[in-house]
Scaffold this active site. Structure first.
Site, short mmCIF file in Angstrom:
data_model
loop_
_atom_site.label_atom_id
_atom_site.label_comp_id
_atom_site.label_asym_id
_atom_site.label_seq_id
_atom_site.Cartn_x
_atom_site.Cartn_y
_atom_site.Cartn_z
N MET A 36 -2.70 -2.46 1.47
CA MET A 36 -2.37 -1.24 2.90
C MET A 36 -2.26 0.06 3.02
SD MET A 36 0.43 -4.02 4.77
CE MET A 36 1.36 -3.56 4.31
N GLY A 37 -2.98 0.14 1.30
CA GLY A 37 -2.79 1.96 1.27
C GLY A 37 -1.50 2.02 0.20
N GLY A 91 -0.19 -0.62 -9.94
CA GLY A 91 -0.42 -1.70 -9.70
C GLY A 91 -1.71 -2.03 -9.14
N HIS A 92 -1.85 -1.61 -7.58
CA HIS A 92 -3.26 -1.65 -7.08
C HIS A 92 -4.66 -1.18 -8.43
CE1 HIS A 92 -0.55 -0.98 -3.76
NE2 HIS A 92 -1.61 -1.16 -3.24
N LYS A 140 3.30 -9.38 -8.40
CA LYS A 140 4.60 -9.44 -7.45
C LYS A 140 4.88 -9.95 -6.18
CE LYS A 140 5.27 -5.61 -5.33
NZ LYS A 140 5.92 -5.24 -4.08
N SER A 187 4.89 -0.05 -3.24
CA SER A 187 4.15 1.04 -2.68
C SER A 187 5.72 1.68 -1.48
CB SER A 187 3.01 0.67 -1.00
OG SER A 187 1.57 0.43 -1.75
O1 PAF Z 1 -0.12 -6.86 -0.21
C1 PAF Z 1 -0.52 -6.28 1.30
O2 PAF Z 1 -0.53 -5.04 1.10
C2 PAF Z 1 -1.12 -6.99 1.84
O3 PAF Z 1 0.19 -8.21 2.23
C3 PAF Z 1 -2.21 -7.58 2.49
C4 PAF Z 1 -2.55 -8.79 0.98
C5 PAF Z 1 -3.30 -6.14 2.29
C6 PAF Z 1 -2.66 -7.99 4.05
O4 PAF Z 1 -1.95 -6.98 4.67
#
Ligand code: PAF
Length: 286
Positions: A27-28, A33-34, A147, A184
């Protein structure tokens, strides 16, 4: 890295993409972590697709959607540096077109408790959007963070029911130096709220892990140790501190021993609200 915003562009870009394709839905407001998810995807597949979509159907209301942090420029840099090949940044009409309704996906039995109980409808929204994104990206693999421990289990359950059988990978939680799990949402905390959260949530979980490895196996005793730490930070409002079987999420009662978890894994989950921001964290034992 190429950025696309429409389903048509995505499909055209994917037609030429080397397989296998690994997918990292987000979700940006991307953080390290991403980056760990994207790096793991890059190590595993020939093409890495990252999506950024703040999915309205998994939030309680429009205000919560609006409040969610957004930072597309920085996100684009982070995704590219971490190894993404394709960044998909759709708007809501691309994901939920008015003329082609997206069927709601059953999030299954693992969705009922914990976040599912505190946030009714949340996992139905997550399962629906992830399934929709899977249909658009058609990856062989997808990567999710530990997480969000319940989320990854719900997605594994949902994916097993799909015909394309995408391999779901769990990636370890990345923590800041003070132990707080990267999220985030952390950027919505005040400095003092953040410090209180760091003194409570990861410390409580570490204490449980340490006590368990030193031989304490009573759920009640482990819970008491952790609750003492959490209650020392009054700004941190505990929603739940939960011990459950790591596979089924069936709760362990306070009378139980850690060894009572049938799968052999206990998931210890915490949810707390600090500065009006909901934070979650979890560890798996042993
Ligand atoms: O973990 C997230 O960021 C959201 O729940 C996901 C998996 C992108 C779904 O919108």
């Amino acid at each position: 890295m190429r950025t696309v915003t429409s389903r048509a562009e995505l499909s055209e870009a994917l037609a030429h993409a080397p397989r296998p394709v690994a997918f990292v839905p987000t979700m940006g407001a991307l953080h390290a972590g991403h980056a760990a998810l994207i790096s793991a995807a890059r190590a595993s597949a020939a093409t890495v697709v990252v999506s950024i979509f703040v999915n309205p159907t998994q939030f309680a209301n429009a205000a919560a959607v609006a409040q969610y942090p957004r930072s597309l420029e920085a996100d684009t840099r982070l995704a590219e540096t971490a190894g993404a090949h394709l960044l998909f940044v759709p708007n809501a009409d691309e994901i939920y077109p008015a003329d082609d309704p997206v069927p709601a996906i059953d999030p299954g039995p693992l969705a009922a408790r914990l976040e599912g109980a505190s946030r009714p409808g949340h996992f139905a929204g997550v399962a629906t959007v992830v399934s929709r994104l899977f249909d658009l990206v058609r990856p062989e693999e997808a990567f999710f963070g530990e997480k969000d421990a319940q989320q990854v289990r719900v997605i594994e359950w949902m994916t097993q029911r799909r015909s394309d059988r995408i391999a779901i990978h769990r990636v370890a939680t990345v923590r800041d130096a003070d132990g707080l799990a990267l999220s985030s949402r952390n950027q919505m905390l005040s400095a003092s709220g953040r410090s209180a959260a760091a003194k409570a949530i990861p410390v409580a979980l570490s204490l449980i892990a340490e006590a368990f490895s030193s031989g304490i196996t009573s759920v009640a005793m482990l819970r008491t140790l952790a609750e003492r730490v959490m209650s020392a930070e009054p700004r941190v409002a505990l929603d739940y501190l939960d011990f459950a079987d790591g596979a089924t999420l069936v709760p362990l009662s306070d009378e139980a021993q850690m060894s009572d978890a049938e799968s052999g894994e206990v998931l210890v989950s915490v949810a707390a609200v600090v500065d009006g921001v909901r934070l979650i964290d979890a560890i798996s034992l042993p």
